[in-house]
Every structure is written in C-alpha cells, then in structure tokens.
Design an enzyme around this catalytic site. Structure first.
Site, PDB file in Angstrom:
ATOM      1  CD  GLU A 243      -1.742   2.318   1.614  1.00 35.01           C
ATOM      2  OE1 GLU A 243      -1.233   3.414   0.906  1.00 35.01           O
ATOM      3  OE2 GLU A 243      -2.089   2.656   3.378  1.00 35.01           O
ATOM      4  CB  CYS A 277      -2.317   6.338   2.142  1.00 38.60           C
ATOM      5  SG  CYS A 277      -0.171   5.920   3.259  1.00 38.60           S
TER       6      CYS A 277
END
Length: 469
Positions: A243, A277
C-alpha cells in the site's frame, strides 16, 4: 490510571543501544526505543519459524478465540496506549485521532478473527470435486509507517495471525514505541515468539525484504520504498502486499451543496493533519460553485483547533517529523510564488516548539503546480477550478498513482457514473478515506497492489491450494 510506561517491554540486554523518541508537539522526550539490528531480526525469524507450525495446527476457531482475547487486552489498556500514541505520533486524543485509532485496533482485530473463510467448492459435477483452500504462508514480515502506526500494524498482523502465520514487525523509526507497546499488550495472549517487534533502521527493513525464511512482506509506505522491496524480494519470490503513496483527487460536481459537503471535505483532506495515504489531496471544483465551496470549506477549517495532542480541546496536531514539515512548507511556498491564492494558513511560526503547520487552503492554483502534482502528506489542500466533467476526470487521472478518489454530488446516479471513470483502487461518493474492515482496500497504478480487509485480506495471507479429487 495505567501509564504507557508499564506497557513497554523492558529493554534487554543491559548493554542494548537505545535512542530517544521525541514528541513532535513539544520536542520533549517521550521515551527510549531499543536499537535492534539484523542479528536481532535473524533470531526473531528463526524463533517465529519454530513456533509457527504449532500455531498453524490450531483450528481457525481456536486461533480466533485467542485473537479476540488480544482485542480485549487492547481495550483494557486503551487509554494508556492512546496517550502514548498522542505523544509519539502527535495526533490529539480526541476526534478521529489517538483514542479513535486504538479503539479501531480492537475493532479490526476482531474483524480479522471472526470473518469466515470456508473452503470454496470450485467444481462438483459428480465426477470431479475440486476445493480451494488457503494454507498458512509461514513467517510474514510487516513493515509499517509513522502516520497510523498502531492501526496499520493491526491491519497487517491481524489477518496474518488468523491465517496461521507468525509475524515479525518492523515499525517506523519515528514511531517505534507505539508499536512496541501495542504488540506487548497483544502478546499477553499469544504464544511466545509468534509475534515479534524489531525496532531497527532501514537495514533491517532491507534484510526483511530479502530474508529467505520470510514468505511474505506487507508494507505500507512510500512508492520509492515499495519499489526497493519489490527488487529485494525478487530472488526469494516473496508474496507482497504493498500500500504505497497516493495523491487522491476529489471531484465536486456542479449540483453539490457546498454547505452540506464542507465538513466531509475537510475531514477527507485533514484527518490526522493530512498525514494519511488515502486522504483527499487534490480538490477539483466546478466553476459554478467554486467560490461557494472555497468559502464554506474555509469556515469549517478555520474553526478546527490545532495544538498539542494531550490537550483535550484539540482535533489537529503537528506533523510527525520535521522532514515532513519541510516538504509541506516547500510546496506551499511554491504555490504562493506561482500566484495562487491562500484562503487560510500558509504562515507557519518557525520559532514555536513542535512541527505545527497551520491548516492551509490554496485556491486559484494551476493543475501542474508542485502542490498539486506532488503528494504533500500534510495539512495543505489545493483547490482547482474546472469547467467540464471530462476535464476534471482527465486531471484526476493524470498522475501515476491511484490509491483513492471521491465524487461529491447531490445525484447518486450521476456520481456513480463519474466514479466509474476514475483510476483509483477505491472511489468514495460524498465522503473520502472512510475504510471498513469488511470492504477490500488496495491501490492501482503506482499506489501498490494486493488487497487488505475482509475475506480478500485473509486470502492474501494464505497460500491457495486446490484439492482435486
């Protein structure tokens, strides 16, 4: 009241090197973190490989029961964990911050423990019966970030343990204490050696990526580091879940209600002071409602208190480290120099203690400005005007990352049509960044690959095996 000092494991041996961890809000010392090295990692992996088969031999139900007890242990120590997290990471206790993160750790661990994953009958035609099963991988390496250090660690280790694996965790060098304390609490319920934290530097992370006895790496962090992990893991053909960085776009359609969406836009962009994020990092607003959206968003942002995390009144904290502060500062300065309009903020006090960067909204900015093109990962949001939906979609899709995106509209059907055109792993409608332990999550393009959460997340921590016959 329990204090976080009692949750941290003792630093052994007596001659172990340590380093101070500083509070990003005050500059004061939070505590001492052990400095582990590659030899420590190798010993942890050997131990993990020895104890893992016995854990894997337990039934899913038995492993789940142990993990549910671990979730209970997190809740028992929740306030001490939250106070440690607030001091080390910087996020306030209240709002979607430290207490929220610790509570979510228990929630996500329970979800990983209780989500069913039964063998799937692929073919059963009277002559052939084929079933798809998932076997444990063995030892999993989990490398986490500094922005949500506890929760993302749970995202990694919860499904790994549930699927019968042992785990070695490497936390960020900026936030090791939070992870050390969290794992120490969880280990009250786990077999010795099954779950270990190695508080080391980049050399330890590099060794994990190439280690022959580690069967999978789970990594959350920058795209550059993710690429290095891919290269280092190639010789051992490791499984990877990555990720990586994102620069999420949001598109506000002309039928949206500026006042109704302002609060959602704010938290989509500024949760954890923008250090997320999948936060909203580029906002495209139709020219018909551009000024109104800017006005309503500024009202909301101006009312959000920022300060030290242990102050119960604050909902925004500092940037976790000075390097990230400097990135945000550089990008906002570039926007100012280009002639962009500062609606709010953009004027940090360089003399104050801590890494506080004020909540900043930047309007009338070009789409190729560095603040738009680069991931700022902080409390500064560029707002870009557009004329047509085709233009907005093209700009949103114009970067080489695609973690998340969002569409804001009063018409759900129209929003869904626009959402289907966006190149992102998740597209939210009238919200941004909301994750759910049962909804798969992962990126597209250079934001990584592999899925986390729910059934798909469990499958990613197992080796598929077809039993045919």
């Amino acid at each position: 009241m329990e204090t976080y000092d009692t949750l941290l494991p003792p630093i052994t041996p007596a001659n172990r090197r340590t380093r101070p961890i500083l509070n990003p809000a005050t500059g004061g010392e939070v505590g001492l973190a052990p400095v582990h090295d590659i030899a420590d990692l190798d010993r942890a992996v050997v131990t993990a490989a020895l104890v893992q088969p016995a854990w894997a031999a337990l039934s899913h139900q038995t492993r789940s029961e142990v993990l549910l007890k671990a979730a209970d242990a997190i809740e028992r120590s929740s306030e001490a964990l939250a106070r440690l997290l607030s001091q080390e990471q910087g996020k306030p206790l209240n709002g979607p911050n430290a207490r929220f993160e610790v509570a979510s750790c228990a929630t996500w661990l329970r979800a990983a423990a209780t989500t069913p994953l039964d063998p799937e009958v692929v073919v059963d035609d009277g002559q052939t019966r084929a079933e798809l099963h998932y076997r444990p991988i063995g030892v999993v390496g989990a490398i986490g970030p500094w922005n949500w250090p506890m929760l993302i660690t749970i995202w990694q280790i919860g499904p790994a343990l549930r699927m019968g694996n042992a785990v070695v965790v490497k936390p960020s060098e900026y936030t090791p204490l939070s992870v050390l304390a969290l794992i120490n609490v969880i280990n009250q319920e786990l077999p010795d050696g099954l779950l270990t934290v190695i508080s080391g530097g980049r050399d330890v992370g590099a060794r994990m990526a190439e280690h022959p006895a580690i069967g999978k790496i789970m990594f959350t962090g920058s795209t550059a580091t993710g690429k290095a992990i891919i290269r280092s893991s190639a010789d051992t053909v490791k499984r990877l879940t990555l990720e990586l960085g994102g620069n999420d776009a949001g598109i506000v359609l002309p039928d949206a209600d500026p006042k109704a969406i302002a609060q959602g836009l704010f938290w989509g962009a500024f949760i954890n002071a923008g250090q997320t994020c999948a936060a909203l990092k580029r906002l495209y607003v139709h020219e018909d409602i551009y000024d109104a959206v800017c006005e309503e968003l500024t009202k909301v942002a101006a009312a959000m208190p920022m300060g030290p995390g242990l102050d119960e009144n604050n909902v925004l904290g500092p940037l976790q480290n000075r390097a990230q502060f400097d990135i945000v500062d550089r990008l906002v300065k570039a926007a100012k120099e280009s002639g962009a309009r500062i609606l709010l903020g953009g004027n940090p006090d360089y003399d104050q203690p801590g890494n506080f960067y004020p909540t900043t909204l930047v309007a009338d900015i070009d789409n190729d400005n560095p603040l738009v093109v680069e991931e700022q990962f902080g409390p500064a949001l560029p707002i870009i005007k557009y004329s047509t939906v085709d233009e907005a979609v093209a700009k949103a899709n114009g970067l080489d990352v695609g973690l998340g995106a969002s569409v804001w509209s009063s018409d759900l059907a129209t929003a869904r049509k626009v959402a289907s055109r966006l190149e992102a792993g998740t597209v939210w409608i009238n919200s941004h960044g909301m994750v759910n332990p049962m909804i798969p999550f992962g990126g597209s393009k250079q934001s990584g690959y592999g899925l986390e959460f729910g059934v798909e997340g469990l499958k990613a921590l197992g080796i598929p095996q077809v039993i045919n016959g």
